[in-house]
Design an enzyme around this catalytic site. Structure first.
Site, mmCIF file in Angstrom:
data_model
loop_
_atom_site.group_PDB
_atom_site.id
_atom_site.type_symbol
_atom_site.label_atom_id
_atom_site.label_comp_id
_atom_site.label_asym_id
_atom_site.label_seq_id
_atom_site.Cartn_x
_atom_site.Cartn_y
_atom_site.Cartn_z
ATOM 1 N N SER A 44 0.815 -1.215 0.000
ATOM 2 C CA SER A 44 0.000 0.000 0.000
ATOM 3 C C SER A 44 0.850 1.268 0.000
ATOM 4 O O SER A 44 0.345 2.360 -0.272
ATOM 5 C CB SER A 44 -0.944 0.012 1.212
ATOM 6 O OG SER A 44 -1.896 -1.025 1.125
ATOM 7 N N GLY A 217 -4.456 -2.103 -0.815
ATOM 8 C CA GLY A 217 -3.603 -1.764 -1.947
ATOM 9 C C GLY A 217 -3.324 -0.280 -2.005
ATOM 10 O O GLY A 217 -3.892 0.500 -1.235
ATOM 11 N N GLY A 219 -2.697 3.688 -3.804
ATOM 12 C CA GLY A 219 -3.199 4.620 -4.797
ATOM 13 C C GLY A 219 -4.649 5.033 -4.666
ATOM 14 O O GLY A 219 -5.345 4.721 -3.694
ATOM 15 N N CYS A 242 -9.532 -1.869 3.498
ATOM 16 C CA CYS A 242 -8.723 -0.741 3.039
ATOM 17 C C CYS A 242 -9.105 -0.320 1.608
ATOM 18 O O CYS A 242 -10.186 0.209 1.393
ATOM 19 C CB CYS A 242 -7.243 -1.070 3.177
ATOM 20 S SG CYS A 242 -6.174 0.378 3.182
ATOM 21 N N LEU A 243 -8.247 -0.542 0.607
ATOM 22 C CA LEU A 243 -8.613 -0.197 -0.758
ATOM 23 C C LEU A 243 -9.862 -0.962 -1.178
ATOM 24 O O LEU A 243 -10.715 -0.432 -1.899
ATOM 25 C CB LEU A 243 -7.460 -0.504 -1.724
ATOM 26 C CG LEU A 243 -7.720 -0.184 -3.197
ATOM 27 C CD1 LEU A 243 -7.961 1.305 -3.415
ATOM 28 C CD2 LEU A 243 -6.545 -0.656 -4.067
ATOM 29 N N ASN A 284 -3.487 2.415 6.880
ATOM 30 C CA ASN A 284 -2.570 2.904 5.854
ATOM 31 C C ASN A 284 -3.372 3.270 4.622
ATOM 32 O O ASN A 284 -3.571 2.457 3.732
ATOM 33 C CB ASN A 284 -1.520 1.845 5.518
ATOM 34 C CG ASN A 284 -0.626 2.285 4.374
ATOM 35 O OD1 ASN A 284 -0.585 3.460 4.026
ATOM 36 N ND2 ASN A 284 0.076 1.343 3.774
ATOM 37 N N GLY A 286 -4.717 6.883 2.055
ATOM 38 C CA GLY A 286 -4.745 8.314 1.791
ATOM 39 C C GLY A 286 -6.068 8.796 1.263
ATOM 40 O O GLY A 286 -6.245 9.992 0.999
ATOM 41 N N HIS A 327 -6.936 -2.301 9.162
ATOM 42 C CA HIS A 327 -6.335 -3.618 8.972
ATOM 43 C C HIS A 327 -6.516 -4.495 10.212
ATOM 44 O O HIS A 327 -5.703 -4.432 11.141
ATOM 45 C CB HIS A 327 -4.835 -3.477 8.672
ATOM 46 C CG HIS A 327 -4.538 -3.009 7.289
ATOM 47 N ND1 HIS A 327 -4.170 -3.863 6.265
ATOM 48 C CD2 HIS A 327 -4.578 -1.778 6.739
ATOM 49 C CE1 HIS A 327 -3.981 -3.174 5.156
ATOM 50 N NE2 HIS A 327 -4.217 -1.895 5.427
ATOM 51 N N GLU A 329 -5.928 -7.565 10.586
ATOM 52 C CA GLU A 329 -4.880 -8.588 10.708
ATOM 53 C C GLU A 329 -3.592 -8.049 11.323
ATOM 54 O O GLU A 329 -2.735 -8.825 11.745
ATOM 55 C CB GLU A 329 -4.574 -9.169 9.319
ATOM 56 C CG GLU A 329 -3.534 -8.432 8.503
ATOM 57 C CD GLU A 329 -3.941 -7.037 8.056
ATOM 58 O OE1 GLU A 329 -3.056 -6.218 7.724
ATOM 59 O OE2 GLU A 329 -5.165 -6.759 8.039
#
Length: 358
Positions: A44, A217, A219, A242-243, A284, A286, A327, A329
């Site tokens: 990521s 992931g 971007g 996340c992504l 994590n 953006g 996350h 995990e």
């Protein structure tokens, strides 16, 4: 060798180069006190120069056990104090040696608090790491380089692979998955098929999985395969992290936006709106889901960030689909959020029994 981190607003931070000589990327900061090797190998962070806010980095060395991907995808690493002599029973090598062997540009002896304050005030921005004697033309040439947007394609697996298990069959869409996520599902007994990010929806469904997992992931989620996710919704139970969470938001008709400086670290409080319990989470990212864009959708917000009220979890009101931004995990709690994998298993069993008419 003397080095410099230069931000696109003209800010200059001097230090010493531990490895590499030049780097260009988006400069971000991570607030974790530990986990620097996991940060270095978390896909990521692809395309980014990562600043660690905790002052001492490298004190417990590195070990294969903590690797999260086949390689590091960070563009650069910025730390305050670099420990050259680690002390840990698990250490197999020093961080300095690790960085040099992988040619990861690293500058240390830097005022990371000042960098962090700058980013918090002005937002994430492009930056470069260069030797202290770099010329103005060399610096300008680095800043002229475009930041990569096809980062998911860079980090995803290039071929399908299996992690056998006796439990439910999970099709994992790899947008930059961490090994600990796969380990968590394998620990739950799942039979796992990991697929490249560009795999069409019909090929995913042709595997006839019991459920589909959308990974973390790097971007902008709008640069990732949103249409594929849209085609998968309603076909099988889906869990996103996340992504994967952001992609579900887009696929369901919502929108996403870029955060000023993102959430990166292992100490972010998140509130479960159903129970009122607050979890300390690892994050994590953006980008975030625009809550207003979910207003008229069949979606319930399940988790919210305590610090800034952003959407950290959601669930579809009628379909077996849910996701979280953080996350589970990564275990900062340490195991407070692993119940989400258990919820996914329960959802899979429920849908399997429903299909059988039980």
């Amino acid at each position: 060798m003397i080095g410099k981190l230069i931000l696109e607003d003209g800010s200059v931070f001097q230090g010493m180069l531990a490895s590499g000589t030049k780097a260009v990327g988006e400069v971000v900061f991570n607030t974790g006190m530990t986990g620097y090797q996991e940060v270095l190998t978390d896909p990521s962070y692809c395309g980014q120069i990562v600043t660690m806010t905790y002052p001492l980095i490298g004190n417990y060395g590195v070990a294969e056990l903590f690797e999260q991907a086949r390689q590091s995808f960070v563009r650069g690493f910025v730390i305050s104090e670099l420990c050259g002599q680690p002390s840990s029973w698990q250490a197999e090598d020093s961080l300095v040696s690790y960085l040099k062997s992988r040619n990861i540009p690293c500058i240390y002896g830097v005022d990371t608090r000042a960098i962090t304050r700058r980013i918090r005030s002005h937002g994430t921005m492009k930056g470069v790491i260069v030797p202290g004697d770099a010329t103005e033309s060399e610096i300008a040439s680095l800043f002229a380089e475009s930041l990569c947007t096809d980062v998911v394609e860079e980090v995803t697996t290039k071929e399908i692979y299996r992690i056998p298990g006796e439990g439910p069959h999970i099709a994992v869409m790899d947008f930059g998955i961490k090994r600990n996520i796969l380990n968590s599902m394998a620990k739950a007994g799942c039979d796992i098929t990991v697929l490249p990010a560009g795999t069409p929806a019909n090929e995913v469904l042709a595997l006839n999985p019991d459920g589909i997992f959308l990974s973390n992931g790097p971007g902008d989620p709008k640069d990732a395969p949103v249409d594929t996710v849209r085609e998968l919704i309603g076909k099988k139970p889906v869990f996103g992290i996340c992504l994967g969470h952001q992609l579900l938001g887009l696929a369901l008709g919502g929108d996403t936006y870029k955060l000023k400086f993102g959430h990166r670290g292992s100490n972010h409080p998140v509130k479960d709106l159903a129970t009122g319990r607050v979890y300390i989470t690892s994050q994590n990212h953006g980008y975030a889901i625009d809550e207003k864009s979910l207003a008229n959708l069949d979606v319930t917000i399940t988790h919210r960030a305590v610090n800034d009220e952003t959407v950290e979890g959601m669930r579809h009101k009628t379909l077996p689909v849910f996701s979280v931004q953080y996350h589970p995990e990564a275990a900062p709690g340490p195991d407070d959020s692993t119940y989400l994998f258990e919820e996914f298993m329960k959802l899979l069993n429920k849908e399997t029994n429903k299909a059988r008419g039980n």
